[in-house]
Every structure is written in structure tokens, then in C-alpha cells.
Design a protein around this motif. Structure first.
Motif, mmCIF file in Angstrom:
data_model
loop_
_atom_site.group_PDB
_atom_site.id
_atom_site.type_symbol
_atom_site.label_atom_id
_atom_site.label_comp_id
_atom_site.label_asym_id
_atom_site.label_seq_id
_atom_site.Cartn_x
_atom_site.Cartn_y
_atom_site.Cartn_z
ATOM 1 N N GLN A 171 0.834 -1.196 0.000
ATOM 2 C CA GLN A 171 0.000 0.000 0.000
ATOM 3 C C GLN A 171 0.878 1.259 0.000
ATOM 4 N N VAL A 172 1.948 1.252 0.792
ATOM 5 C CA VAL A 172 2.862 2.389 0.825
ATOM 6 C C VAL A 172 3.584 2.496 -0.509
ATOM 7 N N ALA A 173 4.048 1.375 -1.027
ATOM 8 C CA ALA A 173 4.765 1.375 -2.305
ATOM 9 C C ALA A 173 3.872 1.893 -3.428
ATOM 10 N N GLU A 174 2.595 1.545 -3.414
ATOM 11 C CA GLU A 174 1.656 2.019 -4.439
ATOM 12 C C GLU A 174 1.505 3.534 -4.366
ATOM 13 N N TYR A 175 1.412 4.090 -3.163
ATOM 14 C CA TYR A 175 1.318 5.540 -3.000
ATOM 15 C C TYR A 175 2.579 6.211 -3.532
ATOM 16 N N VAL A 176 3.721 5.689 -3.162
ATOM 17 C CA VAL A 176 5.003 6.255 -3.611
ATOM 18 C C VAL A 176 5.083 6.227 -5.127
ATOM 19 N N LYS A 177 4.621 5.153 -5.722
ATOM 20 C CA LYS A 177 4.655 5.017 -7.186
ATOM 21 C C LYS A 177 3.753 6.044 -7.864
ATOM 22 N N ARG A 178 2.589 6.346 -7.248
ATOM 23 C CA ARG A 178 1.646 7.312 -7.819
ATOM 24 C C ARG A 178 2.157 8.736 -7.734
ATOM 25 N N GLU A 179 2.929 9.058 -6.720
ATOM 26 C CA GLU A 179 3.416 10.417 -6.494
ATOM 27 C C GLU A 179 4.758 10.596 -7.191
ATOM 28 N N ASP A 180 4.730 11.125 -8.407
ATOM 29 C CA ASP A 180 5.947 11.255 -9.203
ATOM 30 C C ASP A 180 6.994 12.154 -8.564
ATOM 31 N N ASP A 181 6.552 13.163 -7.792
ATOM 32 C CA ASP A 181 7.508 14.113 -7.233
ATOM 33 C C ASP A 181 8.205 13.602 -5.970
ATOM 34 N N ILE A 182 7.762 12.480 -5.439
ATOM 35 C CA ILE A 182 8.388 11.927 -4.239
ATOM 36 C C ILE A 182 9.566 11.045 -4.657
ATOM 37 N N GLN A 183 10.708 11.288 -4.063
ATOM 38 C CA GLN A 183 11.913 10.519 -4.363
ATOM 39 C C GLN A 183 12.106 9.425 -3.312
ATOM 40 N N LEU A 184 11.177 8.505 -3.254
ATOM 41 C CA LEU A 184 11.217 7.476 -2.222
ATOM 42 C C LEU A 184 11.239 6.060 -2.777
ATOM 43 N N LYS A 185 11.507 5.923 -4.042
ATOM 44 C CA LYS A 185 11.388 4.615 -4.684
ATOM 45 C C LYS A 185 12.258 3.542 -4.024
ATOM 46 N N ASP A 186 13.433 3.902 -3.518
ATOM 47 C CA ASP A 186 14.347 2.909 -2.952
ATOM 48 C C ASP A 186 14.419 2.957 -1.428
ATOM 49 N N ILE A 187 13.484 3.630 -0.796
ATOM 50 C CA ILE A 187 13.485 3.749 0.666
ATOM 51 C C ILE A 187 12.896 2.464 1.254
ATOM 52 N N PRO A 188 13.586 1.876 2.254
ATOM 53 C CA PRO A 188 13.021 0.673 2.870
ATOM 54 C C PRO A 188 11.728 0.968 3.615
ATOM 55 N N ILE A 189 10.760 0.080 3.470
ATOM 56 C CA ILE A 189 9.489 0.176 4.188
ATOM 57 C C ILE A 189 9.504 -0.930 5.237
ATOM 58 N N ILE A 190 9.462 -0.523 6.502
ATOM 59 C CA ILE A 190 9.533 -1.463 7.611
ATOM 60 C C ILE A 190 8.159 -1.523 8.269
ATOM 61 N N LEU A 191 7.655 -2.721 8.433
ATOM 62 C CA LEU A 191 6.320 -2.921 8.983
ATOM 63 C C LEU A 191 6.334 -2.734 10.499
ATOM 64 N N ASP A 192 5.401 -1.938 11.004
ATOM 65 C CA ASP A 192 5.250 -1.691 12.441
ATOM 66 C C ASP A 192 4.782 -2.985 13.105
ATOM 67 N N SER A 193 5.711 -3.671 13.738
ATOM 68 C CA SER A 193 5.431 -4.931 14.419
ATOM 69 C C SER A 193 6.589 -5.217 15.361
ATOM 70 N N LYS A 194 6.479 -6.317 16.112
ATOM 71 C CA LYS A 194 7.585 -6.692 16.998
ATOM 72 C C LYS A 194 8.851 -6.933 16.176
ATOM 73 N N ASP A 195 8.722 -7.650 15.059
ATOM 74 C CA ASP A 195 9.870 -7.862 14.172
ATOM 75 C C ASP A 195 10.297 -6.552 13.521
ATOM 76 N N GLY A 196 9.329 -5.676 13.244
ATOM 77 C CA GLY A 196 9.635 -4.388 12.626
ATOM 78 C C GLY A 196 10.490 -3.513 13.519
#
Length: 196
Positions: free
Chosen positions: A155-180
Motif C-alpha cells: 500500500q505504501v509502495a503504491e502511494y510512492v509510485k503514484r506520487e511522481d515528485d516523491i523521491q522514495l522509490k528505494d526507501i526501505p518500508i519497515i512494517l510496524d510490528s515486533k519484528d519491525g
């Protein structure tokens, strides 16, 4: 006569890495900061924290001497014990002033300074995204190095992909959890190691 240059004490300490934890109100910033702090302390690291509060806050409470001093009109109060020192001033301070004061006041230095808030500052950031509205934060910030999210990474990656002006394509997305939490700790620990 000594011709050696004199440097402010803050310059005598190595500058520790600085990372901001940013998110909208009630996004879990303090929870993430305290969870990471516990892990860093277990590794023997010295971590300082600076928190931004958008409202007037009361650090001292009714019945304490510092509260009585504040109520009587003191514009600055310092209190110290064998274990702790605090300075309360009736004036705002910029983030840079707070960092400088932390560095000047520490004999042993810090391994990391975590900043909770201060969205507009230019330090590397962990952006907290807890819901779809939180995705908008990604387009407001600069310097995002990690995204910590309660939303599915897709879901986060889809938003980043839609927003052309955001330079976040290679930013790690870490899930909010105990493992996160552990993944976020590992990422920040690697960042600390690469910064020294």
C-alpha cells in the motif's frame, strides 16, 4: 603566548549521527523512540533524545520546588542531583541550539541523537505512517531514509509510485510490528556504524 586555536566545547566532541522520528500526532513516535532506546541501551550505546512539543508543556509539577520557582517568575531553572541534571528555560530554542547544548554538556559524548518531531529539519528521517492519511506526510518531508508503517508495504509502495515528485522509490518500508522494531533497530544500528 599560546597560538593554538580555541574551539567551542561542542566542536571538541565528535558529531554523533542524528536521526529524526517524525509522524503525525498520535502516530506512535514516542513508542518507537522508547522501544529503540531500550535496544540501543542493551548494546551499550549512549543515546540522547530531543523531543518537539507543539504545545506548552509542564515538566515540573505542583508541589515541587521547580514548579514553585516557575510560578514565582524564574526565567530559567537548573536542578541537579548525583544522577540527573535538567535546565528549564522560559524561552524557545531551535533544534540546532538544543543539539549544540547537548554536545557541550556531555563529557562522554553520544553514539546517537534521536529527535522526536521537528518535521521541517534536514536530518535523516524515519517517517511513521499509521493510516492512509499518514501517506500524505511522505510528500511533505525531505530526507526520508526509512518508512515505518502500519499499512501493508504494498500500500505504501503504491502511494510512492503514484506520487511522481516523491523521491522514495528505494526507501526501505519497515512494517510496524515486533519484528519491525528489530528491523528498524538493525537499520539504525547499521547507520550509526557507517557514520563513525
Amino acid at each position: 603566548m599560546n597560538d593554538m586555536p580555541v574551539y567551542p566545547s561542542a566542536l571538541q566532541h565528535r558529531q554523533p549521527p542524528i536521526v529524526q522520528i517524525v509522524g503525525y500526532k498520535n502516530s506512535g513516535k514516542t513508542t518507537l523512540v522508547t522501544s529503540l532506546l531500550r535496544l540501543f541501551v542493551q548494546q551499550g550505546l549512549r543515546v540522547a533524545v530531543i523531543k518537539h512539543d507543539a504545545h506548552a508543556f509542564q515538566m515540573d509539577h505542583p508541589g515541587t520546588d521547580t514548579y514553585a520557582h516557575t510560578e514565582a517568575g524564574a526565567v530559567a531553572i537548573a536542578i541537579t542531583s548525583p544522577l540527573r541534571t535538567a535546565i528549564i528555560r522560559e524561552q524557545p530554542a531551535s533544534l540546532e541550539q538544543l543539539i549544540d547544548e547537548l554536545l557541550q554538556g556531555s563529557r562522554e559524548g553520544y553514539d546517537l541523537i534521536l529527535i522526536e518531531g521537528f518535521k521541517r529539519e534536514q536530518y535523516p528521517k524515519v517517517a511513521l505512517v499509521v493510516d492512509e492519511q499518514g501517506l500524505e506526510l511522505l510528500s511533505e518531508l525531505t530526507g526520508i531514509h526509512w518508512i515505518y508503517s502500519r499499512l501493508a508495504p504494498e500500500q505504501v509502495a503504491e502511494y510512492v509510485k503514484r506520487e511522481d515528485d516523491i523521491q522514495l522509490k528505494d526507501i526501505p518500508i519497515i512494517l510496524d510490528s515486533k519484528d519491525g522494531i528489530m528491523d528498524m533497530f538493525i537499520a539504525l544500528y547499521a547507520y550509526i556504524q557507517s557514520s563513525t
